[in-house]
Write an enzyme that holds these catalytic residues in place. Structure first.
Site, PDB file in Angstrom:
ATOM      1  N   VAL A 205       0.851  -1.197   0.000  1.00 41.76           N
ATOM      2  CA  VAL A 205       0.000   0.000   0.000  1.00 41.76           C
ATOM      3  C   VAL A 205       0.883   1.242   0.000  1.00 41.76           C
ATOM      4  O   VAL A 205       1.854   1.337   0.761  1.00 41.76           O
ATOM      5  CB  VAL A 205      -0.950  -0.008   1.218  1.00 41.76           C
ATOM      6  CG1 VAL A 205      -1.712   1.306   1.316  1.00 41.76           C
ATOM      7  CG2 VAL A 205      -1.913  -1.173   1.123  1.00 41.76           C
TER       8      VAL A 205
ATOM      9  N   ALA B 170       1.659 -10.369  25.187  1.00 43.06           N
ATOM     10  CA  ALA B 170       1.349 -10.081  26.578  1.00 43.06           C
ATOM     11  C   ALA B 170       2.079 -11.056  27.518  1.00 43.06           C
ATOM     12  O   ALA B 170       2.639 -10.638  28.539  1.00 43.06           O
ATOM     13  CB  ALA B 170      -0.163 -10.171  26.797  1.00 43.06           C
TER      14      ALA B 170
ATOM     15  N   HIS C 112      -9.246 -40.415  25.488  1.00 45.45           N
ATOM     16  CA  HIS C 112      -9.942 -40.628  24.215  1.00 45.45           C
ATOM     17  C   HIS C 112     -11.432 -40.373  24.415  1.00 45.45           C
ATOM     18  O   HIS C 112     -11.977 -40.806  25.433  1.00 45.45           O
ATOM     19  CB  HIS C 112      -9.724 -42.064  23.743  1.00 45.45           C
ATOM     20  CG  HIS C 112     -10.524 -42.382  22.504  1.00 45.45           C
ATOM     21  ND1 HIS C 112     -10.128 -41.959  21.260  1.00 45.45           N
ATOM     22  CD2 HIS C 112     -11.685 -43.055  22.347  1.00 45.45           C
ATOM     23  CE1 HIS C 112     -11.029 -42.355  20.371  1.00 45.45           C
ATOM     24  NE2 HIS C 112     -11.988 -43.028  21.001  1.00 45.45           N
TER      25      HIS C 112
HETATM   26  P1  FAD Z   1       1.049  -2.183  27.020  1.00 40.68           P
HETATM   27  O1  FAD Z   1       0.030  -3.203  27.236  1.00 40.68           O
HETATM   28  O2  FAD Z   1       1.017  -1.388  25.770  1.00 40.68           O
HETATM   29  O3  FAD Z   1       0.962  -1.226  28.287  1.00 40.68           O
HETATM   30  C1  FAD Z   1       1.738  -0.081  28.413  1.00 40.68           C
HETATM   31  C2  FAD Z   1       1.046   0.873  29.329  1.00 40.68           C
HETATM   32  O4  FAD Z   1       1.920   1.967  29.598  1.00 40.68           O
HETATM   33  C3  FAD Z   1      -0.222   1.486  28.736  1.00 40.68           C
HETATM   34  O5  FAD Z   1      -1.271   1.346  29.665  1.00 40.68           O
HETATM   35  C4  FAD Z   1       0.142   2.940  28.508  1.00 40.68           C
HETATM   36  O6  FAD Z   1      -0.971   3.818  28.694  1.00 40.68           O
HETATM   37  C5  FAD Z   1       1.190   3.176  29.575  1.00 40.68           C
HETATM   38  N1  FAD Z   1       2.122   4.255  29.285  1.00 40.68           N
HETATM   39  C6  FAD Z   1       2.760   4.532  28.117  1.00 40.68           C
HETATM   40  N2  FAD Z   1       3.593   5.570  28.279  1.00 40.68           N
HETATM   41  C7  FAD Z   1       3.485   5.947  29.563  1.00 40.68           C
HETATM   42  C8  FAD Z   1       4.091   6.963  30.330  1.00 40.68           C
HETATM   43  N3  FAD Z   1       5.010   7.776  29.822  1.00 40.68           N
HETATM   44  N4  FAD Z   1       3.719   7.089  31.618  1.00 40.68           N
HETATM   45  C9  FAD Z   1       2.783   6.274  32.178  1.00 40.68           C
HETATM   46  N5  FAD Z   1       2.181   5.292  31.501  1.00 40.68           N
HETATM   47  C10 FAD Z   1       2.533   5.128  30.213  1.00 40.68           C
HETATM   48  N6  FAD Z   1      -0.755 -10.342  22.761  1.00 40.68           N
HETATM   49  C11 FAD Z   1      -0.941 -11.617  23.129  1.00 40.68           C
HETATM   50  O7  FAD Z   1      -0.063 -12.202  23.775  1.00 40.68           O
HETATM   51  N7  FAD Z   1      -2.094 -12.291  22.797  1.00 40.68           N
HETATM   52  C12 FAD Z   1      -3.080 -11.707  22.097  1.00 40.68           C
HETATM   53  O8  FAD Z   1      -4.096 -12.342  21.823  1.00 40.68           O
HETATM   54  C13 FAD Z   1      -2.914 -10.353  21.695  1.00 40.68           C
HETATM   55  N8  FAD Z   1      -3.889  -9.735  21.002  1.00 40.68           N
HETATM   56  C14 FAD Z   1      -3.722  -8.422  20.662  1.00 40.68           C
HETATM   57  C15 FAD Z   1      -4.721  -7.799  19.937  1.00 40.68           C
HETATM   58  C16 FAD Z   1      -4.596  -6.482  19.556  1.00 40.68           C
HETATM   59  C17 FAD Z   1      -5.699  -5.808  18.770  1.00 40.68           C
HETATM   60  C18 FAD Z   1      -3.425  -5.755  19.935  1.00 40.68           C
HETATM   61  C19 FAD Z   1      -3.273  -4.302  19.559  1.00 40.68           C
HETATM   62  C20 FAD Z   1      -2.416  -6.366  20.660  1.00 40.68           C
HETATM   63  C21 FAD Z   1      -2.554  -7.705  21.020  1.00 40.68           C
HETATM   64  N9  FAD Z   1      -1.555  -8.378  21.719  1.00 40.68           N
HETATM   65  C22 FAD Z   1      -1.712  -9.689  22.058  1.00 40.68           C
HETATM   66  C23 FAD Z   1      -0.310  -7.698  22.130  1.00 40.68           C
HETATM   67  C24 FAD Z   1      -0.398  -7.291  23.610  1.00 40.68           C
HETATM   68  O9  FAD Z   1      -1.504  -6.448  23.795  1.00 40.68           O
HETATM   69  C25 FAD Z   1       0.890  -6.598  24.021  1.00 40.68           C
HETATM   70  O10 FAD Z   1       1.982  -7.462  23.750  1.00 40.68           O
HETATM   71  C26 FAD Z   1       0.891  -6.261  25.493  1.00 40.68           C
HETATM   72  O11 FAD Z   1      -0.197  -5.450  25.849  1.00 40.68           O
HETATM   73  C27 FAD Z   1       2.193  -5.552  25.855  1.00 40.68           C
HETATM   74  O12 FAD Z   1       2.218  -5.296  27.231  1.00 40.68           O
HETATM   75  P2  FAD Z   1       3.090  -4.099  27.809  1.00 40.68           P
HETATM   76  O13 FAD Z   1       2.800  -4.074  29.259  1.00 40.68           O
HETATM   77  O14 FAD Z   1       4.480  -4.226  27.366  1.00 40.68           O
HETATM   78  O15 FAD Z   1       2.528  -2.777  27.114  1.00 40.68           O
HETATM   79  P1  NAD Z   2       2.499  -7.519  12.204  1.00 41.90           P
HETATM   80  O1  NAD Z   2       3.928  -7.151  12.212  1.00 41.90           O
HETATM   81  O2  NAD Z   2       2.096  -8.854  12.738  1.00 41.90           O
HETATM   82  O3  NAD Z   2       1.908  -7.423  10.723  1.00 41.90           O
HETATM   83  C1  NAD Z   2       2.011  -6.269   9.948  1.00 41.90           C
HETATM   84  C2  NAD Z   2       1.944  -6.668   8.491  1.00 41.90           C
HETATM   85  O4  NAD Z   2       1.768  -5.501   7.710  1.00 41.90           O
HETATM   86  C3  NAD Z   2       3.219  -7.353   7.996  1.00 41.90           C
HETATM   87  O5  NAD Z   2       2.893  -8.598   7.411  1.00 41.90           O
HETATM   88  C4  NAD Z   2       3.784  -6.365   6.987  1.00 41.90           C
HETATM   89  O6  NAD Z   2       4.454  -6.988   5.909  1.00 41.90           O
HETATM   90  C5  NAD Z   2       2.512  -5.656   6.520  1.00 41.90           C
HETATM   91  N1  NAD Z   2       2.745  -4.329   5.945  1.00 41.90           N
HETATM   92  C6  NAD Z   2       3.530  -3.334   6.425  1.00 41.90           C
HETATM   93  N2  NAD Z   2       3.494  -2.259   5.604  1.00 41.90           N
HETATM   94  C7  NAD Z   2       2.657  -2.576   4.580  1.00 41.90           C
HETATM   95  C8  NAD Z   2       2.205  -1.883   3.425  1.00 41.90           C
HETATM   96  N3  NAD Z   2       2.608  -0.655   3.126  1.00 41.90           N
HETATM   97  N4  NAD Z   2       1.333  -2.505   2.596  1.00 41.90           N
HETATM   98  C9  NAD Z   2       0.914  -3.758   2.860  1.00 41.90           C
HETATM   99  N5  NAD Z   2       1.317  -4.465   3.935  1.00 41.90           N
HETATM  100  C10 NAD Z   2       2.172  -3.879   4.799  1.00 41.90           C
HETATM  101  O7  NAD Z   2       1.769  -6.340  13.007  1.00 41.90           O
HETATM  102  P2  NAD Z   2       0.281  -6.210  13.535  1.00 41.90           P
HETATM  103  O8  NAD Z   2      -0.603  -7.222  12.916  1.00 41.90           O
HETATM  104  O9  NAD Z   2      -0.037  -4.766  13.428  1.00 41.90           O
HETATM  105  O10 NAD Z   2       0.443  -6.582  15.064  1.00 41.90           O
HETATM  106  C11 NAD Z   2       1.304  -5.820  15.931  1.00 41.90           C
HETATM  107  C12 NAD Z   2       1.789  -6.666  17.066  1.00 41.90           C
HETATM  108  O11 NAD Z   2       0.718  -6.975  17.945  1.00 41.90           O
HETATM  109  C13 NAD Z   2       2.360  -7.978  16.578  1.00 41.90           C
HETATM  110  O12 NAD Z   2       3.755  -7.910  16.675  1.00 41.90           O
HETATM  111  C14 NAD Z   2       1.811  -9.015  17.482  1.00 41.90           C
HETATM  112  O13 NAD Z   2       2.824  -9.635  18.215  1.00 41.90           O
HETATM  113  C15 NAD Z   2       0.884  -8.291  18.436  1.00 41.90           C
HETATM  114  N6  NAD Z   2      -0.397  -9.011  18.415  1.00 41.90           N
HETATM  115  C16 NAD Z   2      -0.431 -10.303  18.863  1.00 41.90           C
HETATM  116  C17 NAD Z   2      -1.602 -11.027  18.791  1.00 41.90           C
HETATM  117  C18 NAD Z   2      -1.608 -12.437  19.253  1.00 41.90           C
HETATM  118  O14 NAD Z   2      -0.688 -12.848  19.943  1.00 41.90           O
HETATM  119  N7  NAD Z   2      -2.608 -13.234  18.904  1.00 41.90           N
HETATM  120  C19 NAD Z   2      -2.747 -10.459  18.264  1.00 41.90           C
HETATM  121  C20 NAD Z   2      -2.688  -9.150  17.802  1.00 41.90           C
HETATM  122  C21 NAD Z   2      -1.502  -8.436  17.901  1.00 41.90           C
END
Ligand code: FAD
Ligand code: NAD
Length: 482
Positions: free
Chosen positions: A245, A330, A454
């Site tokens: 894109v 997470a 099973h």
């Molecule tokens: P975060 O969860 O991002 O938490 C960081 C916190 O720090 C936030 O609350 C933020 O507000 C706070 N913060 C930032 N800057 C400051 C500051 N300067 N002062 C005070 N507070 C601050 N992972 C999985 O393992 N399984 C999944 O199924 C999964 N699904 C996902 C689905 C989606 C749509 C997304 C977006 C992510 C998903 N992830 C999943 C990824 C997962 O959410 C992250 O890996 C995880 O939340 C990271 O934890 P963290 O504590 O490092 O950071």
């Molecule tokens: P991702 O890195 O998994 O995927 C991003 C994708 O976008 C890549 O395949 C990349 O090639 C593509 N891309 C980048 N630029 C592009 C462009 N210009 N045009 C077309 N394609 C392009 O990132 P995400 O899906 O945004 O997820 C972010 C993070 O959140 C991941 O690293 C993942 O670990 C975490 N997450 C984890 C879970 C889970 O554990 N089930 C669920 C959701 C998110």
């Protein structure tokens, strides 16, 4: 005057809140600073995971799966329905209630463990101090023997025009649609693109995913990635690989649409959507977190530089979770949070980065732990493979869940399990069994000698383990018997 603690944690996502709780359990006076707040300026805990990530996305995945099952799968079981309808706002409302319950749960855990939660944005200053600026603009300074940075990540905004959370949304906006978009575009066939694309596709959107890379899920074992792509396309996702894109334009009319430009093998292309999800990765929230003279280093992409124990170059300053190297998961952040707390308390805890389990929560799920076949080939490691398809597993057949397979890889000489890759029903939980076995250095034979109930889906794992040695019972063996 600074307020003094043993430990100050910045960020209350899975890495930060877990670190704070564990520090408090170990007897340290702990504060956790979180900038996220509600309309009363009270802190909201749980970070990306609980508020806009893992939990809300899984709530919608589960709701949409139930709808899709009712629509497409019930008839085969002999169940018919007169009327089937979706109430999207009710679905979104249910998700919000689960989020609230879990974020409030963290608040309760903080109170029970005597972690002091402080609302505000934290900034690391020189000399292990944190300047906190609250939502109302007031400031205070905290000081601690140890500081743990766990500020997580935010979505990358691409392409211009920026995400408006209306027509062009990021993962957060894609959890809040109030109706099912007719034509839904997704940029990025990564984890978020596939999970949230699946949610809206199941509910009726025509979903097109544009992915820049030539290969589908290049980090996943190729055999499973190919199989998964077939399954997802059969479910209705249009996945356009090699499609980078380059831009997008939102129309100005009453009913807004977005025209996305991309390049593929045939050159410049355009496609029109009603909504567009941008899911091209996430970037660390390190900007504004560090004062110029605090001494903590970031890499070129903004990730805080740490060693294998999550220590930065400044003694007493640690960083964990998505803010540092490694997969953005997470559970990886939570384990790092525990490791840091225990290291501060003088223990020798170490995260095993070789055994981080990965899951993509599509249906069927795609889950893996350990090495892929390609990685082992590249490393010149000799291995044996055992596979078993769900199409011949009795329990999977009973549930009409027969897509996918289990693939187990073991060392050719020692038989030690090196990788487990599963596409199938409950793949996440099945893979977790093998992750535990791998922590204990299990061999494929150990799994083969274990009795499995099973009929269960886990028998497919058992049979794959037997197949490594060439003696699966319920499948024809590709390898010779031994
Ligand atoms: P975060 O969860 O991002 O938490 C960081 C916190 O720090 C936030 O609350 C933020 O507000 C706070 N913060 C930032 N800057 C400051 C500051 N300067 N002062 C005070 N507070 C601050 N992972 C999985 O393992 N399984 C999944 O199924 C999964 N699904 C996902 C689905 C989606 C749509 C997304 C977006 C992510 C998903 N992830 C999943 C990824 C997962 O959410 C992250 O890996 C995880 O939340 C990271 O934890 P963290 O504590 O490092 O950071
Ligand atoms: P991702 O890195 O998994 O995927 C991003 C994708 O976008 C890549 O395949 C990349 O090639 C593509 N891309 C980048 N630029 C592009 C462009 N210009 N045009 C077309 N394609 C392009 O990132 P995400 O899906 O945004 O997820 C972010 C993070 O959140 C991941 O690293 C993942 O670990 C975490 N997450 C984890 C879970 C889970 O554990 N089930 C669920 C959701 C998110």
């Amino acid at each position: 005057m600074s307020k003094k603690f043993d430990v100050v944690v910045v960020g209350a996502g899975p890495a930060g809140y877990v670190a704070a709780i564990r520090c408090a359990q170990l007897g340290m006076k702990t504060a956790c600073v979180e900038k996220w707040h509600d309309d009363k300026n009270d802190p909201v805990y749980g970070g990306t995971c609980l508020n806009v990530g893992c939990i809300p996305s899984k709530a919608l995945l589960d709701s949409s799966h139930k709808y899709s099952e009712a629509k497409k799968d019930f008839a085969i079981h002999g169940i018919s329905m007169d009327k089937l309808a979706i109430d999207v706002p009710a679905m979104i409302d249910r998700k919000a209630k689960i989020v609230k319950q879990l974020t409030q749960g963290v608040k309760g855990l903080f109170a029970a463990n005597k972690v002091e939660g402080i609302q505000g944005a934290g900034k690391l200053l020189k000399g292990k101090k944190v300047l906190v600026t609250a939502a109302d603009g007031s400031t205070q300074e905290l000081e601690a023997d140890h500081i743990i940075l766990a500020a997580g990540t935010e979505p990358i905004n691409f392409p211009p025009p920026p995400v408006d959370q209306d027509v062009i949304v990021d993962s957060t906006g894609a959890l809040e649609f109030t109706e099912v978009p007719k034509r839904l575009g997704v940029i990025g066939a990564g984890v978020i693109g596939l999970e949230l694309g699946s949610v809206w596709s199941r509910l009726g959107s025509e979903v097109t995913i544009l992915e820049a890379t030539d290969a589908f899920l290049p980090a996943v074992d190729t055999q499973l990635a190919k199989e998964a792509q077939k399954v997802f396309e059969k479910q209705g996702l249009t996945i356009k690989l090699s499609s980078k894109v380059t831009g997008s334009k939102v129309s100005t009319g009453k009913t807004k649409t977005v025209t996305v430009s991309y390049t593929d093998k045939d050159g410049e292309q355009e496609i029109v959507f009603d909504k567009l999800i941008v899911a091209v990765g996430r970037r660390p929230c390190s900007a504004g977190l560090l004062s110029d003279d605090c001494g903590v280093q970031v890499d070129q992409r903004g990730f805080i530089q740490v060693n294998d124990q999550c220590a930065t170059a400044v003694p007493g300053v640690w960083a964990a979770g998505d803010l540092v190297r490694g997969p953005m998961l997470a559970h990886k952040g939570m384990e790092e949070g525990v490791m840091v707390a225990e290291r501060i308390a003088g223990k020798k805890t170490q995260v095993n980065y070789d055994l981080v389990p990965f899951v993509i929560y599509t249906h069927p799920e795609l889950a893996w732990v350990g090495k892929t076949e390609q990685q082992l080939k590249d490393e010149g490691v000799e291995y044996n493979i055992g596979t078993f398809p769900f199409s011949i597993n009795g329990r999977a057949m009973a549930a009409n869940e027969s897509a996918g397979l289990v693939k187990l890889i073991a060392h050719a000489k020692t038989d030690r399990i090196l990788g487990c890759h599963i596409l199938g029903p409950s793949a996440a939980d099945l893979t977790q069994q093998i992750a535990i076995a791998m922590e204990f250095s299990a061999s494929a034979e150990d799994i083969g000698l274990t009795m499995f109930s099973h009929p269960t889906l886990s028998e497919a794992v058992h049979e794959a383990a037997l197949a490594v040695g060439g003696h699966a019972i319920h499948a024809v063996n590709k390898r010779k018997r031994n």
